[in-house]
Write a protein that holds these residues in place. Structure first.
Motif, PDB file in Angstrom:
ATOM      1  N   LEU A 236      14.457 -33.948 -61.818  1.00 28.58           N
ATOM      2  CA  LEU A 236      16.008 -32.239 -62.308  1.00 28.58           C
ATOM      3  C   LEU A 236      15.445 -31.617 -62.611  1.00 28.58           C
ATOM      4  CD1 LEU A 236      18.739 -35.184 -62.006  1.00 28.58           C
ATOM      5  CD2 LEU A 236      17.982 -33.658 -59.710  1.00 28.58           C
ATOM      6  N   PHE A 237      14.959 -31.931 -63.731  1.00 32.92           N
ATOM      7  CA  PHE A 237      14.793 -30.602 -64.701  1.00 32.92           C
ATOM      8  C   PHE A 237      13.316 -30.340 -65.168  1.00 32.92           C
ATOM      9  CE2 PHE A 237      17.822 -33.857 -65.575  1.00 32.92           C
ATOM     10  CZ  PHE A 237      19.319 -33.091 -66.094  1.00 32.92           C
ATOM     11  N   GLU A 238      12.642 -28.296 -65.667  1.00 32.85           N
ATOM     12  CA  GLU A 238      11.967 -28.337 -65.314  1.00 32.85           C
ATOM     13  C   GLU A 238      11.004 -28.341 -67.289  1.00 32.85           C
ATOM     14  OE1 GLU A 238      11.512 -24.332 -63.468  1.00 32.85           O
ATOM     15  OE2 GLU A 238      11.852 -25.117 -61.998  1.00 32.85           O
ATOM     16  N   GLY A 239      12.460 -29.139 -67.857  1.00 27.16           N
ATOM     17  CA  GLY A 239      12.023 -28.829 -69.030  1.00 27.16           C
ATOM     18  C   GLY A 239      12.830 -29.861 -69.566  1.00 27.16           C
ATOM     19  N   ILE A 240      12.038 -30.750 -70.008  1.00 29.98           N
ATOM     20  CA  ILE A 240      13.675 -31.133 -71.307  1.00 29.98           C
ATOM     21  C   ILE A 240      13.444 -31.646 -72.957  1.00 29.98           C
ATOM     22  CG2 ILE A 240      14.720 -33.491 -71.573  1.00 29.98           C
ATOM     23  CD1 ILE A 240      13.941 -34.637 -68.942  1.00 29.98           C
ATOM     24  N   TYR A 241      14.151 -31.202 -73.958  1.00 29.28           N
ATOM     25  CA  TYR A 241      13.946 -31.205 -74.832  1.00 29.28           C
ATOM     26  C   TYR A 241      15.176 -31.293 -76.241  1.00 29.28           C
ATOM     27  CZ  TYR A 241      10.994 -26.946 -72.624  1.00 29.28           C
ATOM     28  OH  TYR A 241       9.431 -27.155 -72.171  1.00 29.28           O
ATOM     29  N   ASP A 242      14.529 -31.321 -77.456  1.00 26.95           N
ATOM     30  CA  ASP A 242      16.146 -31.398 -77.788  1.00 26.95           C
ATOM     31  C   ASP A 242      16.155 -30.523 -78.981  1.00 26.95           C
ATOM     32  OD1 ASP A 242      16.760 -34.629 -78.273  1.00 26.95           O
ATOM     33  OD2 ASP A 242      14.150 -34.774 -79.484  1.00 26.95           O
ATOM     34  N   PHE A 243      15.585 -29.656 -79.253  1.00 26.32           N
ATOM     35  CA  PHE A 243      15.367 -28.085 -80.007  1.00 26.32           C
ATOM     36  C   PHE A 243      14.353 -27.280 -79.157  1.00 26.32           C
ATOM     37  CE2 PHE A 243      14.026 -24.644 -82.607  1.00 26.32           C
ATOM     38  CZ  PHE A 243      15.066 -24.116 -83.058  1.00 26.32           C
ATOM     39  N   LEU A 244      15.281 -25.526 -79.128  1.00 22.57           N
ATOM     40  CA  LEU A 244      13.779 -25.404 -77.558  1.00 22.57           C
ATOM     41  C   LEU A 244      14.231 -23.530 -78.596  1.00 22.57           C
ATOM     42  CD1 LEU A 244      11.962 -24.541 -75.730  1.00 22.57           C
ATOM     43  CD2 LEU A 244      14.016 -23.995 -74.080  1.00 22.57           C
ATOM     44  N   GLU A 245      13.059 -22.605 -79.090  1.00 25.60           N
ATOM     45  CA  GLU A 245      13.269 -21.578 -79.045  1.00 25.60           C
ATOM     46  C   GLU A 245      12.876 -20.930 -77.834  1.00 25.60           C
ATOM     47  OE1 GLU A 245      12.491 -18.648 -83.092  1.00 25.60           O
ATOM     48  OE2 GLU A 245      11.356 -21.199 -82.778  1.00 25.60           O
ATOM     49  N   LEU A 246      13.651 -19.559 -77.286  1.00 27.28           N
ATOM     50  CA  LEU A 246      13.232 -18.933 -76.521  1.00 27.28           C
ATOM     51  C   LEU A 246      12.732 -17.315 -77.412  1.00 27.28           C
ATOM     52  CD1 LEU A 246      16.403 -19.373 -73.849  1.00 27.28           C
ATOM     53  CD2 LEU A 246      13.999 -20.991 -74.110  1.00 27.28           C
ATOM     54  N   LYS A 247      11.766 -16.784 -77.124  1.00 30.78           N
ATOM     55  CA  LYS A 247      11.689 -15.579 -77.825  1.00 30.78           C
ATOM     56  C   LYS A 247      10.968 -14.783 -76.522  1.00 30.78           C
ATOM     57  CE  LYS A 247       9.335 -17.902 -81.298  1.00 30.78           C
ATOM     58  NZ  LYS A 247       7.754 -18.204 -81.520  1.00 30.78           N
ATOM     59  N   GLY A 248      11.014 -13.041 -76.603  1.00 29.51           N
ATOM     60  CA  GLY A 248      10.625 -12.649 -75.258  1.00 29.51           C
ATOM     61  C   GLY A 248      11.912 -12.130 -74.157  1.00 29.51           C
ATOM     62  N   TYR A 249      12.641 -12.553 -74.493  1.00 30.99           N
ATOM     63  CA  TYR A 249      14.125 -11.848 -74.094  1.00 30.99           C
ATOM     64  C   TYR A 249      15.024 -10.707 -74.847  1.00 30.99           C
ATOM     65  CZ  TYR A 249      13.594 -15.920 -70.819  1.00 30.99           C
ATOM     66  OH  TYR A 249      13.541 -16.950 -70.028  1.00 30.99           O
ATOM     67  N   CYS A 250      14.321 -10.412 -75.529  1.00 29.47           N
ATOM     68  CA  CYS A 250      14.868  -9.633 -76.273  1.00 29.47           C
ATOM     69  C   CYS A 250      13.916  -9.330 -77.812  1.00 29.47           C
ATOM     70  CB  CYS A 250      16.902  -9.447 -76.537  1.00 29.47           C
ATOM     71  SG  CYS A 250      16.926 -11.162 -78.363  1.00 29.47           S
ATOM     72  N   SER A 251      14.445  -8.484 -78.234  1.00 32.84           N
ATOM     73  CA  SER A 251      14.355  -7.965 -79.947  1.00 32.84           C
ATOM     74  C   SER A 251      13.939  -9.496 -80.630  1.00 32.84           C
ATOM     75  CB  SER A 251      14.579  -6.582 -80.170  1.00 32.84           C
ATOM     76  OG  SER A 251      15.718  -6.995 -80.819  1.00 32.84           O
ATOM     77  N   THR A 252      14.701 -10.661 -80.300  1.00 25.69           N
ATOM     78  CA  THR A 252      15.131 -11.731 -81.405  1.00 25.69           C
ATOM     79  C   THR A 252      15.027 -12.805 -80.508  1.00 25.69           C
ATOM     80  OG1 THR A 252      16.692 -11.942 -83.206  1.00 25.69           O
ATOM     81  CG2 THR A 252      17.472 -11.250 -80.772  1.00 25.69           C
ATOM     82  N   SER A 253      14.554 -13.857 -81.466  1.00 18.71           N
ATOM     83  CA  SER A 253      14.947 -15.187 -81.098  1.00 18.71           C
ATOM     84  C   SER A 253      15.808 -15.664 -80.258  1.00 18.71           C
ATOM     85  CB  SER A 253      13.528 -16.266 -81.733  1.00 18.71           C
ATOM     86  OG  SER A 253      14.836 -16.464 -82.661  1.00 18.71           O
ATOM     87  N   ILE A 254      16.074 -17.054 -79.712  1.00 18.11           N
ATOM     88  CA  ILE A 254      17.040 -17.156 -79.314  1.00 18.11           C
ATOM     89  C   ILE A 254      17.028 -19.109 -79.663  1.00 18.11           C
ATOM     90  CG2 ILE A 254      18.493 -17.675 -77.980  1.00 18.11           C
ATOM     91  CD1 ILE A 254      18.183 -15.660 -76.271  1.00 18.11           C
ATOM     92  N   SER A 255      17.747 -20.061 -80.590  1.00 18.63           N
ATOM     93  CA  SER A 255      17.761 -21.057 -80.546  1.00 18.63           C
ATOM     94  C   SER A 255      18.417 -22.094 -80.140  1.00 18.63           C
ATOM     95  CB  SER A 255      17.501 -21.623 -82.074  1.00 18.63           C
ATOM     96  OG  SER A 255      16.007 -21.067 -83.125  1.00 18.63           O
ATOM     97  N   LEU A 256      18.338 -23.114 -78.443  1.00 15.34           N
ATOM     98  CA  LEU A 256      19.280 -23.809 -78.269  1.00 15.34           C
ATOM     99  C   LEU A 256      19.235 -25.315 -78.802  1.00 15.34           C
ATOM    100  CD1 LEU A 256      17.753 -23.036 -74.547  1.00 15.34           C
ATOM    101  CD2 LEU A 256      19.569 -21.224 -75.950  1.00 15.34           C
ATOM    102  N   MET A 257      20.257 -25.329 -79.059  1.00 21.35           N
ATOM    103  CA  MET A 257      20.096 -27.238 -79.457  1.00 21.35           C
ATOM    104  C   MET A 257      22.103 -27.669 -79.317  1.00 21.35           C
ATOM    105  SD  MET A 257      19.267 -28.994 -82.753  1.00 21.35           S
ATOM    106  CE  MET A 257      19.529 -30.628 -83.133  1.00 21.35           C
ATOM    107  N   HIS A 258      21.948 -28.805 -79.129  1.00 24.06           N
ATOM    108  CA  HIS A 258      23.601 -29.233 -78.499  1.00 24.06           C
ATOM    109  C   HIS A 258      24.117 -29.398 -79.881  1.00 24.06           C
ATOM    110  CE1 HIS A 258      26.576 -31.298 -76.341  1.00 24.06           C
ATOM    111  NE2 HIS A 258      26.271 -32.215 -77.207  1.00 24.06           N
TER     112      HIS A 258
END
Length: 173
Positions: free
Chosen positions: A88-110
């Motif tokens: 059902l998912f294209e990826g499964i993580y506990d923590f994910l850092e996104l880069k490249g959407y803006c000039s800064t990073s985005i940290s994702l966590m529950h």
């Protein structure tokens, strides 16, 4: 388009009362949350589910409800999540850092973190877990903290777009 959401708690009757949700029963809540989700997330959009998509239902029912959600789903594990069908998912993580959407990073966590990668250098942290109202996001902004609760309880029971988060946080795209 890119979206984020958390704490849907599909199938969880008690969350209606615990979080003061405006639904008469779990069937109405499930229907409204899935409708709201699919009204803005389209099949080619990417949506990050930051935990607790379902709660207190069978794995089969949970997989069925999640399969009704549009988009390319990427899961960040929450404390109430099950071992959902990984297909059902294209990826499964506990923590994910996104880069490249803006000039800064985005940290994702529950969970909300007091600090996250590059938090002192303008990066953004998106989370769920707490079932905050939108006032929480306003308080974070007023305090200069780039942390945002993407949970449905504080976002009118809809996912939140990356563009909306950037506008709210006044981040240059």
């Amino acid at each position: 388009m890119i979206y984020f959401t958390s704490n849907m708690h599909l199938g969880h009757e008690a969350v209606i009362h615990m979080c003061n949700r405006p639904f008469k029963n779990v069937e109405e809540m499930n229907q409204v949350l899935i409708h709201n989700f699919n009204s803005i997330v389209h099949k080619n959009d990417t949506v990050y589910l930051l935990g607790d998509a379902t709660h207190r239902i069978s794995l089969d029912e949970a997989n069925d409800l999640i399969s009704k959600l549009n988009g390319h789903k990427i899961r960040i594990r929450g404390n109430h999540d099950k071992k959902y069908d990984k297909n059902l998912f294209e990826g499964i993580y506990d923590f994910l850092e996104l880069k490249g959407y803006c000039s800064t990073s985005i940290s994702l966590m529950h969970y909300a973190m007091p600090e996250w990668p590059k938090s002192r250098h303008g990066s953004i942290h998106l989370h769920g877990h707490q079932h905050n109202g939108f006032e929480y996001n306003m308080q974070m902004k007023e305090q200069g903290i780039k942390r945002y609760d993407v949970g449905v309880d504080g976002n009118a029971y809809f996912p939140v777009s990356l563009n909306r988060i950037f506008e709210f946080m006044e981040v240059e795209k």
